[in-house]
Design an enzyme around this catalytic site. Structure first.
Site, mmCIF file in Angstrom:
data_model
loop_
_atom_site.group_PDB
_atom_site.id
_atom_site.type_symbol
_atom_site.label_atom_id
_atom_site.label_comp_id
_atom_site.label_asym_id
_atom_site.label_seq_id
_atom_site.Cartn_x
_atom_site.Cartn_y
_atom_site.Cartn_z
ATOM 1 N N PRO A 3 51.760 0.187 23.733
ATOM 2 C CA PRO A 3 50.998 1.142 24.518
ATOM 3 C C PRO A 3 49.668 0.548 24.962
ATOM 4 C CG PRO A 3 51.487 2.006 22.317
ATOM 5 C CD PRO A 3 51.925 0.596 22.348
ATOM 6 N N GLU A 4 49.487 0.459 26.259
ATOM 7 C CA GLU A 4 48.220 0.021 26.836
ATOM 8 C C GLU A 4 47.611 1.234 27.535
ATOM 9 O OE1 GLU A 4 48.723 -3.651 29.068
ATOM 10 O OE2 GLU A 4 50.466 -4.187 27.903
#
Length: 276
Positions: A3-4
């Site tokens: 997850p960015e």
DNA sequence: CGTCGCTCCTGGATGC
DNA sequence: TGCATCCAGGAGCGAC
């Protein structure tokens, strides 16, 4: 997985409507180290009766604002998921924390690799949290201007790829979006930051905003296990030009996309479009 | 302070 | 086919 900024923003948006106004009935902690710096019993006690007043994203962090002047900070690291569930739903493998609400619905923290962390602190101590404290500028915010970017790059002797991943510089860019931005700007990941021309700097600035914006519009990149708060996958994996495409022809020029370890992380790039 | 390398973890992929 | 090893990568930490 991974997850960015766009993925964390999508999780935030998917949970916001469901959780705002809900009151915690408590929290069950199955893996103590996930809940940082606080005893699981204290954690449960402190949450009990607190209402969620809002959710904010800073870089890759999620901040839940609670009544009583408290804030719960969640970092998903690489494989963390926050899932909104009904009590009947079977407990998935690697479920480390279950938050209970007064209406019997639940929020579950699932994390295969156990790298994710949850903090509970008074709002006024948020700025003391390591990580949050030193977090850099929001790349989609007003303070991330072309001038700022240009000025910051001027004195950096490090390679541009590791710099993009430095959260104390710009907050929220991870390995996927860094590779994608560099490809769109046609800049080799090993270029020394300070040697980028004004034109290249401008291209990279635009490319960063573009890939992040598109990532959000596509509700995140689901390569392995990334899901939003409702368990839905994103579609941005179909929008990637170089990440994970090593061995395939470049979408622009047809030359084979390469993969190389730079600063200890795998980097994907086209050797022709992104010359050193 | 800037920069770099190590570490935490699981499980899917790869190698012999 | 089976077992061992590698690899994925965010970020805190210590070293220099």
């Amino acid at each position: 997985m991974m997850p960015e900024l766009p993925e964390v923003e999508t999780v935030k948006r998917s949970l916001e409507g469901k959780l705002k106004g809900k009151t915690f009935a408590g929290a069950e902690v199955y893996l103590d180290k996930i809940v940082k710096d606080i005893d699981p019993v204290d954690f449960d006690q402190k949450l009990k009766g607190k209402k969620i007043t809002g959710i904010e994203r800073r870089g890759k962090y999620l901040i839940f604002y609670l009544t009583g002047g408290l804030a719960m900070v969640v970092h998903l690291r690489m494989t963390g998921q926050l899932l909104y569930c009904s009590p009947e739903q079977e407990k998935a493998k690697h479920t480390h924390v279950i938050f209970h609400f007064s209406d019997s619905d639940q929020l579950r923290f699932v994390d295969q690799r156990q790298f994710g962390r949850i903090h509970l602190v008074p709002v006024k101590e948020l700025d003391n949290l390591p990580g949050l404290k030193s977090l850099g500028v929001e790349p989609l915010g007003k303070t991330f201007t072309r001038e700022f970017f240009k000025k910051e790059l001027r004195n950096r002797r490090t390679k541009i790829k590791p710099l993009l991943l430095d959260q104390t510089f710009v907050a929220g860019i991870g390995n996927i979006y860094a590779d994608e931005a560099l490809f769109r700007a046609m800049i080799n990941p090993e270029r020394v930051a300070a040697t980028l021309s004004p034109r290249e700097t401008a291209r990279l600035y635009m490319a960063i905003k573009e890939v992040l914006q598109e990532g959000i519009e596509n509700k995140g990149t689901s390569i392995k296990d990334y899901l939003d708060g409702e368990g839905n996958q994103g579609t941005n994996q179909n929008n990637l030009r170089v990440y994970g495409r090593h061995g395939e022809p470049c979408v622009k020029c047809g030359k084979t996309v390469e993969k190389k370890s730079i600063g200890g992380r795998s980097s994907h790039f086209c050797p022709k479009c992104q010359k050193l």
